[in-house]
Design an enzyme around this catalytic site. Structure first.
Site, PDB file in Angstrom:
ATOM      1  N   GLU A 176      43.137  44.650  39.829  1.00 43.24           N
ATOM      2  CA  GLU A 176      43.404  46.099  39.903  1.00 43.24           C
ATOM      3  C   GLU A 176      43.375  46.760  38.527  1.00 43.24           C
ATOM      4  O   GLU A 176      44.413  46.952  37.888  1.00 43.24           O
ATOM      5  CB  GLU A 176      44.760  46.367  40.570  1.00 43.24           C
ATOM      6  CG  GLU A 176      45.036  47.861  40.739  1.00 43.24           C
ATOM      7  CD  GLU A 176      46.413  48.163  41.304  1.00 43.24           C
ATOM      8  OE1 GLU A 176      46.708  49.351  41.537  1.00 43.24           O
ATOM      9  OE2 GLU A 176      47.205  47.226  41.495  1.00 43.24           O
ATOM     10  N   LYS A 213      40.970  46.244  43.580  1.00 43.48           N
ATOM     11  CA  LYS A 213      41.740  47.444  43.938  1.00 43.48           C
ATOM     12  C   LYS A 213      41.466  48.482  42.868  1.00 43.48           C
ATOM     13  O   LYS A 213      41.826  48.297  41.696  1.00 43.48           O
ATOM     14  CB  LYS A 213      43.233  47.140  44.053  1.00 43.48           C
ATOM     15  CG  LYS A 213      44.061  48.347  44.500  1.00 43.48           C
ATOM     16  CD  LYS A 213      45.489  47.963  44.855  1.00 43.48           C
ATOM     17  CE  LYS A 213      46.282  49.188  45.295  1.00 43.48           C
ATOM     18  NZ  LYS A 213      47.652  48.856  45.762  1.00 43.48           N
TER      19      LYS A 213
END
Length: 295
Positions: A176, A213
């Site tokens: 992420e 993400k």
């Protein structure tokens, strides 16, 4: 690695619920839920209250695998139980929802336009415990504030370096590198980020799998090449400070990108609501996020 869970995450319809507020963000999450700081006097009481909140969300009928593929947990939540089962086991055995664990320990100070992850002490021990608790994957967050090529390269290299350690333990890492939605050069940051991610993906052994993400891109479908990469199980989007309505609108314009929302998921929920009202609000929220995720 659980093959059924891997197949579900790769091809199932739905989104990932982020229930991973950690120590620093827990008081704010509780406050938004209607539980003020004078309701607890120490961290243990605070974590008990937030576990009660998460338990209520997870056990609510609206929190259903028809709409939700996975849920991201905080370490303290992983180490607690729901109805006598470890939280990850409850999610999978009772809800058919794939459990993930947040493993990062927060952000380092801003340098070269980015915030790297702080060191993660005892990561191997944490990953061993996650495997024992039947967790499927992990999540770790960094933040990009400026379109600085050196900083963005450092973030992606750090994420993939730790991601490989996680994969070698039998878990699927969610990588992420968030781009701040308020960045003045967000689109340029995304261009650099995609190139650096693709470079790292190209260097992986053929059997290595990761998830990504990412912030919802400025240009619609900008991450389509990452979504189709054979190393990538799924690409999910964070709400990043957008309202739920705005995040859903933007998400719906990006084919193949699914939600992994936290604040946007719990928006409108309150400790004082009746179970019927709580279920109705959560159900409406889940359906709107789901609809935006399956376009």
């Amino acid at each position: 690695m659980n093959q059924e869970q891997l197949n579900r995450m790769h091809s199932g319809k739905g989104f990932i619920a982020a229930l991973d507020q950690s120590g620093g963000s827990t008081p704010k999450a509780l406050s938004q839920y209607g539980v003020q700081e004078n309701s607890y006097s120490n961290d243990e009481e605070m974590y008990t209250l937030v576990h009660e909140m998460r338990t209520r969300i997870i056990k609510t009928p609206a929190f259903d695998s028809k709409y939700i593929l996975g849920a991201i947990l905080f370490e303290n939540t992983m180490d607690r139980k729901i109805d006598g089962l470890w939280t990850a086991d409850y999610l999978w055995e009772k809800k058919n929802i794939v459990p993930f664990l947040k493993v990062d320990k927060g952000l380092a100070d801003l340098a070269s336009g980015v915030q790297l992850m702080k060191p993660i002490p005892n990561l191997d021990e944490l990953l061993t415990r996650a495997v024992e608790r039947n967790v499927f994957g992990t999540k770790m967050r960094s933040v990009i504030k400026e379109a600085n090529p050196d900083g963005i390269r450092d973030i992606v290299e750090q994420q993939f370096r730790v991601g490989l350690q996680i994969f070698e333990k039998g878990l699927i890492p969610i990588i992420e590198p968030e781009v701040d939605i308020y960045s003045a050069d967000k689109e340029k940051s995304e261009e650099i980020l995609k190139k650096e991610i693709q470079k790292q993906l190209n260097a992986l052994d053929k059997d290595v799998k990761v998830m990504l993400k990412l912030s919802i891109p400025t240009v619609n479908n900008f991450y389509s090449s990452l979504i189709s990469d054979p190393h990538v199980v799924r690409v999910v989007a964070l709400s990043g400070g957008y309202s739920r309505e705005e995040a859903n609108d933007k998400l719906a314009q990006n084919h193949g990108l699914i939600a992994s929302f936290s604040r946007a998921l719990s928006e409108g929920l309150s400790a004082g609501q009746s179970d019927a009202d709580f279920n109705a609000v959560l159900g409406d929220t889940i359906k709107t996020i789901y609809n935006a995720s399956i376009t």
